[in-house]
Design an enzyme around this catalytic site. Structure first.
Site, short mmCIF file in Angstrom:
data_model
loop_
_atom_site.label_atom_id
_atom_site.label_comp_id
_atom_site.label_asym_id
_atom_site.label_seq_id
_atom_site.Cartn_x
_atom_site.Cartn_y
_atom_site.Cartn_z
CB ALA A 1 -0.88 0.06 1.03
N GLY B 1 0.05 -4.80 0.66
CA GLY B 1 -0.99 -4.88 0.61
C GLY B 1 -1.42 -5.38 -0.41
CD GLU C 1 -3.58 -7.04 3.11
OE1 GLU C 1 -4.44 -7.39 4.13
OE2 GLU C 1 -3.01 -5.76 2.83
CD GLU D 1 1.01 -5.04 6.09
OE1 GLU D 1 0.55 -4.71 5.05
OE2 GLU D 1 2.07 -5.96 6.47
#
Length: 258
Positions: free
Chosen positions: A65, A109, A112, A132
């Site tokens: 992200a 991300g 994910e 993260e």
């Protein structure tokens, strides 16, 4: 918008969605997620599209992200944050098969996103991780949930708590990846798989995906009942009759998705 964040093309009945933020290693930001949500919403009702492949430009799938967006998130009230329909809920409810073609990085991300797809094809040099915790955050788009379901508690906890990466071969052995191919070949392999899927009954494909995903949300007994309902819907369809007739007649079926 000066930058085309998402490239959308077709290869027969397969839609190819390419994340196009190469200078940011194809990291996810709100504008990109909005573009992907809009594209999936359109593809959902496009009967000419029977499978979707997601890849990244410039030989990188998605490095995570965009952490500069954290400032925007901090500005939102904590109570009720994250509610409402998002790209992730649209992807989760998408009825057609989605294949991730992963090159180099699927981190944060990006990992994910791969986990949220139905199938993952990875280049041999790809790396998967949810790092993260190294920047004082945690996965926020399903990583803690889908990773545990994909690889089991112990391996998932090791990745989540250390932030360590998995190689493509390790990810394949753990169940994240379906197939490891030579670097640079993931898009071709994923597209070929999408085209093989597209030769099957669109209705049966949607029903089998629905039944399989139900296993994550239900008990075994409930899942078996769900599967049985989908089985009877499939057998009563025109596609099932066509498939049976074609098989007995030793010819290729002509499915209509009905």
């Amino acid at each position: 918008m000066s930058e085309q964040l998402l490239n959308s093309t077709r290869r027969g009945a397969v839609a190819l969605l390419e994340i196009n933020r190469p200078k940011a290693k194809n990291s996810l930001n709100n504008e990109l997620l909005d573009a992907m949500a809009a594209e999936l919403t359109a593809l959902r009702t496009d009967e000419s599209v029977l499978a979707v492949v997601i890849s990244g430009a410039d030989g990188v799938f998605c490095a995570g992200a965009d952490i500069t967006a954290f400032d925007e998130i901090r500005a939102q009230p904590l109570v009720g944050a994250g509610t409402g329909e998002t790209f992730w809920s649209i992807l989760e409810a998408f009825p057609k098969p989605v294949i991730a073609a992963v090159e180099r990085f699927a981190l944060g991300g990006g990992c994910e996103l791969a986990l949220a797809c139905d199938i993952v094809i990875a280049g041999e040099g790809a790396r998967f991780g949810v790092p993260e915790v190294k920047i004082g955050a945690i996965p926020g788009a399903g990583g803690t949930q889908r990773l545990v379901k994909a690889v089991g508690k112990s391996k998932a906890m090791a990745m989540l708590l250390t932030g360590d990466f998995m190689t493509a071969e390790q990810a394949c052995a753990a169940g994240i990846v379906a197939e490891v191919v030579a670097d640079g070949e993931t898009l071709a392999h994923a597209t070929a798989m999408g085209q093989r899927i597209a030769q099957n009954s669109p209705l049966a494909v949607a029903l089998v995906k629905d039944a399989a995903l139900a296993s994550f949300e239900t008990s075994l007994a409930q899942g078996l009942a769900h599967e049985k309902r989908n089985f009877y819907v499939a057998v009563h369809s025109a596609d099932s009759l066509e498939g049976q007739t074609a098989f007995l007649g030793k010819r290729a079926p002509k499915f209509t998705g009905r």
